[in-house]
Design a protein around this motif. Structure first.
Motif, PDB file in Angstrom:
ATOM      1  N   ALA A  20       7.240  -3.693  -2.657  1.00 29.78           N
ATOM      2  CA  ALA A  20       6.029  -2.957  -3.065  1.00 29.78           C
ATOM      3  C   ALA A  20       5.152  -3.785  -3.999  1.00 29.78           C
ATOM      4  O   ALA A  20       3.926  -3.863  -3.818  1.00 29.78           O
ATOM      5  CB  ALA A  20       6.417  -1.639  -3.732  1.00 29.78           C
ATOM      6  N   PHE A  21       5.759  -4.430  -5.015  1.00 25.41           N
ATOM      7  CA  PHE A  21       4.968  -5.230  -5.950  1.00 25.41           C
ATOM      8  C   PHE A  21       4.454  -6.511  -5.291  1.00 25.41           C
ATOM      9  O   PHE A  21       3.340  -6.958  -5.566  1.00 25.41           O
ATOM     10  CB  PHE A  21       5.793  -5.578  -7.193  1.00 25.41           C
ATOM     11  CG  PHE A  21       6.095  -4.397  -8.070  1.00 25.41           C
ATOM     12  CD1 PHE A  21       5.082  -3.570  -8.520  1.00 25.41           C
ATOM     13  CD2 PHE A  21       7.391  -4.124  -8.462  1.00 25.41           C
ATOM     14  CE1 PHE A  21       5.347  -2.475  -9.331  1.00 25.41           C
ATOM     15  CE2 PHE A  21       7.666  -3.039  -9.271  1.00 25.41           C
ATOM     16  CZ  PHE A  21       6.648  -2.211  -9.710  1.00 25.41           C
ATOM     17  N   ILE A  22       5.271  -7.107  -4.428  1.00 25.78           N
ATOM     18  CA  ILE A  22       4.847  -8.317  -3.725  1.00 25.78           C
ATOM     19  C   ILE A  22       3.607  -8.029  -2.879  1.00 25.78           C
ATOM     20  O   ILE A  22       2.615  -8.763  -2.921  1.00 25.78           O
ATOM     21  CB  ILE A  22       5.995  -8.862  -2.848  1.00 25.78           C
ATOM     22  CG1 ILE A  22       7.096  -9.441  -3.748  1.00 25.78           C
ATOM     23  CG2 ILE A  22       5.483  -9.917  -1.877  1.00 25.78           C
ATOM     24  CD1 ILE A  22       8.325  -9.898  -2.995  1.00 25.78           C
ATOM     25  N   ASN A  23       3.638  -6.947  -2.136  1.00 26.38           N
ATOM     26  CA  ASN A  23       2.489  -6.578  -1.294  1.00 26.38           C
ATOM     27  C   ASN A  23       1.257  -6.286  -2.132  1.00 26.38           C
ATOM     28  O   ASN A  23       0.135  -6.695  -1.784  1.00 26.38           O
ATOM     29  CB  ASN A  23       2.838  -5.360  -0.436  1.00 26.38           C
ATOM     30  CG  ASN A  23       3.910  -5.664   0.593  1.00 26.38           C
ATOM     31  OD1 ASN A  23       4.054  -6.812   1.024  1.00 26.38           O
ATOM     32  ND2 ASN A  23       4.667  -4.653   0.990  1.00 26.38           N
ATOM     33  N   ALA A  24       1.453  -5.584  -3.252  1.00 27.09           N
ATOM     34  CA  ALA A  24       0.314  -5.245  -4.117  1.00 27.09           C
ATOM     35  C   ALA A  24      -0.291  -6.502  -4.729  1.00 27.09           C
ATOM     36  O   ALA A  24      -1.515  -6.616  -4.853  1.00 27.09           O
ATOM     37  CB  ALA A  24       0.768  -4.275  -5.208  1.00 27.09           C
ATOM     38  N   CYS A  25       0.561  -7.456  -5.119  1.00 26.28           N
ATOM     39  CA  CYS A  25       0.064  -8.711  -5.688  1.00 26.28           C
ATOM     40  C   CYS A  25      -0.726  -9.513  -4.646  1.00 26.28           C
ATOM     41  O   CYS A  25      -1.803 -10.048  -4.936  1.00 26.28           O
ATOM     42  CB  CYS A  25       1.229  -9.556  -6.210  1.00 26.28           C
ATOM     43  SG  CYS A  25       1.925  -8.978  -7.775  1.00 26.28           S
ATOM     44  N   LEU A  26      -0.190  -9.601  -3.434  1.00 26.88           N
ATOM     45  CA  LEU A  26      -0.887 -10.323  -2.371  1.00 26.88           C
ATOM     46  C   LEU A  26      -2.235  -9.684  -2.059  1.00 26.88           C
ATOM     47  O   LEU A  26      -3.237 -10.384  -1.835  1.00 26.88           O
ATOM     48  CB  LEU A  26      -0.010 -10.363  -1.111  1.00 26.88           C
ATOM     49  CG  LEU A  26       1.253 -11.237  -1.213  1.00 26.88           C
ATOM     50  CD1 LEU A  26       2.150 -11.002   0.005  1.00 26.88           C
ATOM     51  CD2 LEU A  26       0.893 -12.719  -1.341  1.00 26.88           C
ATOM     52  N   ASP A  27      -2.268  -8.369  -2.060  1.00 26.06           N
ATOM     53  CA  ASP A  27      -3.525  -7.656  -1.801  1.00 26.06           C
ATOM     54  C   ASP A  27      -4.585  -7.962  -2.864  1.00 26.06           C
ATOM     55  O   ASP A  27      -5.786  -7.913  -2.583  1.00 26.06           O
ATOM     56  CB  ASP A  27      -3.283  -6.141  -1.750  1.00 26.06           C
ATOM     57  CG  ASP A  27      -2.530  -5.712  -0.502  1.00 26.06           C
ATOM     58  OD1 ASP A  27      -2.466  -6.514   0.451  1.00 26.06           O
ATOM     59  OD2 ASP A  27      -1.992  -4.584  -0.500  1.00 26.06           O
ATOM     60  N   GLU A  28      -4.121  -8.263  -4.088  1.00 25.39           N
ATOM     61  CA  GLU A  28      -5.046  -8.545  -5.196  1.00 25.39           C
ATOM     62  C   GLU A  28      -5.358 -10.029  -5.319  1.00 25.39           C
ATOM     63  O   GLU A  28      -6.050 -10.448  -6.257  1.00 25.39           O
ATOM     64  CB  GLU A  28      -4.462  -8.023  -6.512  1.00 25.39           C
ATOM     65  CG  GLU A  28      -4.470  -6.516  -6.640  1.00 25.39           C
ATOM     66  CD  GLU A  28      -5.880  -5.952  -6.644  1.00 25.39           C
ATOM     67  OE1 GLU A  28      -6.761  -6.531  -7.327  1.00 25.39           O
ATOM     68  OE2 GLU A  28      -6.116  -4.951  -5.944  1.00 25.39           O
TER      69      GLU A  28
END
Length: 482
Positions: free
Chosen positions: A37-45
């Motif tokens: 979840a955090f990895i995906n959110a970081c990549l999105d940002e």
């Protein structure tokens, strides 16, 4: 295998990434990335320099297949090299209570092995797993780096929480404390959680307290609860005006409360067992139970009492329950003798279901351990007023632990955290008015709480209208917590 995994919802992960105060090229670590979840959110940002650890083989493989270019490790983060440093760390650490940590010994994790690392030696022995992760993360942060972590908020009211917070403060400062409730996790009913935004710096700053609610993938603000310390103009700690203890614990209510010995009234005394049995604000009309009260040698009691004790003793020995009485029997103590508890004072329920109220023990009746017994160190009627008002109720609502269905549990240390206004600052006429209102409330069982609060508001930083609104809101939130 229980690894304490509770997965963060995507909306919360995105919100936590938004709290980072670092450049897009910064190095970011997720020590237990779970389903990513955090990895995906970081990549999105736009963050790409991401490192992650995950001990669960299945979760590691599923994320690694999707993100093969990231530096992801299928290993125990707590064994990671602390020489590695990062600009920011995001995490939702495992929710494993300290009693269950040793159950992971088969994969090399135990309290003993953890404490071989010097960085963990100052943690309390009752530290839960998330505390180990947070201390480790602080070690692996660069100076001025950010740590954003979500975990249970129960530590804030626990005694071990103080030492944990002091340990954080030795090397960092907590900039934001964000309480978030609602649909925080994907498959969990846990709602009492907090997000901490921590900066690794020796420069201290004021902590911002934020309250949020998550529902239908939308995060909305809740009213920020008023600081207790800022509530009162000149706060005085509880122990200056009173002390508190629990009521009588029998160890076996079925044996001692309302025993089948109606014809032996000389060995039965009155005891108030439940807040429901008290009408109004005094014990004058309280409905009491009968308590078996025996002191001395068993052979001196009437035959019916001796037979009853023999039956109870056999039951305790055969079941070895309750443990306290079984041990007293084994040690040849008079197991049927109960400690004498002075219940004179002001009573308050261990649990609050709807309205709070403090009760004057006008009849000096013995109180069971469903109650706290508060002993005044000042005029008891004045203390009665200092307790029965919305300023005190508001403090207790904030300190108590929610049990669902509107139930609030209050520990002794919660009571001892109550702050009072300085009575030296209260005018003589107002003191007299407060005492008279208390007496009227006790004698007539009439609710005078609003009038008492109005007088006390003259000596507070928060005015009467504000405290009434704040208390009504925080109470409503508890009662709606089904």
């Amino acid at each position: 295998m229980d690894l304490g995994q509770v997965f963060t919802s995507p909306i919360v992960a995105r919100y936590m990434v938004s709290l980072l105060n670092v450049s897009k090229s910064s190095s970011i670590l997720d020590p237990c990335f779970g389903n990513g979840a955090f990895i995906n959110a970081c990549l999105d940002e736009g963050y790409t320099n991401i490192t992650g650890y995950e001990i669960d083989n299945h979760l590691y493989n599923s994320v690694k297949q999707v993100q093969p270019r990231l530096k992801l490790y299928n290993s125990d983060y707590l064994q990671a090299d602390e020489a590695k440093k990062f600009d920011a760390i995001l995490m939702n650490p495992p929710y494993i209570r300290h009693e269950k940590i040793d159950e992971l010994s088969y994969i090399g994790i135990s309290k003993k092995t953890l404490r071989l690392n010097p960085i963990f030696l100052e943690l309390p022995t009752t530290a839960n797993m998330y505390m180990y992760f947070i201390i480790k993360a602080l070690q692996m942060l660069n100076i001025d780096g950010n740590l954003v972590v979500i975990f249970p908020s129960s530590w804030l009211n626990a005694r071990s929480g103080k030492s944990f917070e002091q340990l954080i403060s030795k090397q960092a400062t907590i900039e934001k404390q964000i309480h978030i409730s609602g649909e925080v996790f994907q498959k969990s009913a846990l709602v009492d959680v907090v997000i901490l935004c921590i900066k690794k710096t020796i420069e201290k700053s004021d902590r911002e307290i934020i309250h949020l609610n998550l529902s239908d993938d939308v995060i909305t603000p809740r009213i920020i609860q008023r600081s207790t310390k800022k509530l009162i103009a000149t706060p005085v700690p509880f122990h200056i005006y009173a002390n508190v203890r629990r009521g009588l614990t029998t160890g076996a209510n079925d044996i001692f409360i309302n025993p089948p010995l109606k014809h032996n009234n000389e060995y039965l005394i009155s005891i108030v067992s439940s807040p429901k049995s008290i009408i109004g604000f005094s014990t004058t009309a309280a409905i009491t139970d009968h308590l078996l009260w025996l002191h001395g040698e068993k052979k001196k009691f009437p035959k019916s009492v001796q037979e009853y004790l023999s039956q109870c003793k056999k039951m305790i020995i055969s079941t070895q329950k309750p443990k306290t009485l079984y041990l007293k029997i084994q040690q040849h103590y008079s197991w049927y003798e109960l400690s004498d508890i002075d219940s004179d004072g002001i009573l308050f329920s261990y649990f609050v279901r709807n309205d709070m109220k403090f009760i004057m023990n006008t009849t000096n009746v013995l109180a069971r351990d469903n109650f706290y017994i508060i002993k005044p160190q000042i005029d008891r009627h004045l203390l009665f007023a200092l307790l029965n008002n919305y300023y005190t109720f508001y403090q207790l609502e904030r300190m108590g632990k929610k049990y669902g269905a509107g139930l609030l549990k209050l520990q002794r240390y919660d009571i001892e955290k109550i702050l009072f206004p300085d009575i030296a600052s209260i005018s003589s006429s107002d003191k007299e008015h407060l005492i008279n209102l208390s007496k009227h409330m006790i004698d007539n069982n009439e609710d005078m709480i609003a009038q008492i609060t109005l007088i006390i508001s003259r000596y507070m930083n928060c005015n009467y209208k504000e405290i009434c609104e704040d208390y009504a809101l925080i109470k409503q939130q508890r009662l709606e917590d089904k």
